[in-house]
Motif scaffolding. Structure first.
Motif: not given
Length: 403
Positions: A127-131
């Protein structure tokens, strides 16, 4: 570093959620489960070697289940996926504490490895890589501090708890603690992470095709061995670290103090790794971050005094500290973020398999009478090959769309 501090202040709520997931993943990590090995082996009348085999089987089983559930973070709300994962981790821990038959130990270990080491880490990094895009390295490096925090705090607390009560109550207490976190999670707003969700659930056939295309791609043959090698080597050495200490005739107390140095070094380079990834790119960092661990194994093999252990632990802290940020960031750089959950689940499966094979193979080498020097030099040679293979990343184009 000043920019890093401002970034953390401005995004603390989002980043703290990622940190919490990696911290809670500790309950399924090898270094915590290893605290229970002696007690469980004695209670169920099995050897520690047999427990290692059971652990390997459960870890491999968990890694294959990971393939079928890892994609959920791509298309199901983050709160739902996280709640279910934490609940399963809590149930697995309590089941371990209540188990009076070896079959329940199998089920509990599979659950701990799947939801703890596997899914919670996977959710956080995905989720952090995407956000985040430009600050992806900083975001992931802050999240990985949860691993270091767990290594510093939880072994001491659980060791004391086991000493005061027993291993069963420690397991049950861990499960209750996880359930209490669900209350906090219920009141946490995570809707901002759902903006990156894909529409629709992929079919089993499309997942198989995706996995097949990834495995047959040149990028996979460059990226996977390095990730595999780190988990394989670090897990094996940590799993048998006090066996090595005993065989070397070193002081366990002094070694334990040195291990704190590893945890601190890992923490510092988790932060530094995030800054460097954003500055130089994960692709450039990928070529070199395995070198400190490789040199550390050489020191462990060739230096007979406990100084060799100190050098190894500090250099291992450098590589492991940077690895979480680099491994997650480079997947987003190379593949993009559309199917990042499914892609990461495949890489996570191989990583989890490596954590099973590491203790198994090194354990067999110990049982066969190989010296510590031979074992460490063998691991050193393996990592040298992986470092050379990593240089091939120069010829790989990064994804045109990362967000």
């Amino acid at each position: 570093m000043r920019d890093f501090i401002f970034f953390i202040k401005g995004n603390f709520r989002k980043l703290s959620f990622g940190w919490m997931l990696t911290f809670l993943s500790s309950f399924g990590q090898t270094y915590l489960i290893s605290l229970y090995v002696t007690e469980i082996s004695a209670e169920f009348a099995i050897t520690e070697g047999n427990f290692g085999a059971i652990y390997a089987i459960c870890t491999v089983a968990a890694s294959f289940i990971m393939l079928t559930v890892g994609h959920t973070v791509d298309h199901i709300s983050v709160k739902k996926v996280t709640t279910f994962t934490v609940l399963c981790l809590a149930f697995s821990s309590i089941l371990m504490g209540l188990s009076y038959h070896i079959a329940f130990i199998f089920i509990g270990l599979i659950g701990l490895r799947l939801t703890g080491q596997g899914m919670l880490s996977h959710i956080s990094m995905t989720i952090l890589s995407k956000f985040y895009d430009e600050n992806r390295g900083k975001a992931i490096s802050f999240s990985t501090l949860g691993f270091s925090s767990g290594e510093i705090v939880l072994p001491l607390l659980l060791t004391l708890f086991i000493g005061w009560f027993n291993w069963r109550w420690a397991m049950i207490g861990s499960g209750i603690l996880l359930i209490l976190y669900l209350i906090r999670l219920y009141f946490t707003d995570l809707t901002h992470f759902n903006k990156q969700l894909s529409k629709g659930r992929p079919s089993s056939l499309s997942l198989i095709k995706d996995f097949g295309s990834i495995v047959n791609d040149k990028r996979f043959l460059i990226l996977m061995p390095t990730s595999f090698a780190i988990s394989f080597t670090v897990t094996a050495v940590i799993f048998y670290q006090y066996v090595f200490v005993d065989l070397k005739g070193w002081s366990p107390q002094l070694y334990a103090a040195f291990f704190t140095g590893y945890a601190v070094t890992r923490l510092l380079f988790s932060l530094a790794g995030g800054v460097w990834v954003d500055k130089f790119s994960a692709k450039k960092m990928f070529r070199f971050y395995l070198i400190p661990l490789t040199l550390g194994l050489l020191a462990f093999a060739l230096i007979n005094s406990i100084t060799g252990a100190l050098i190894f632990l500090l250099l291992m802290g450098v590589t492991v500290g940077m690895s979480g940020t680099i491994k997650s960031s480079i997947l987003a750089e190379v593949y993009g973020i559309e199917k990042l959950g499914a892609i990461r689940s495949l890489f996570t499966m191989f990583m989890v398999v490596s954590t099973a094979l590491g203790p198994l193979i090194v354990g067999l080498m110990i049982d066969s009478g190989y010296s510590i020097k031979t074992i460490m030099l063998s691991l050193f040679g393996f990592l040298v090959v992986c470092v050379l293979n990593a240089q091939r990343i120069k010829g790989i184009q990064t994804s045109g769309v990362t967000r």
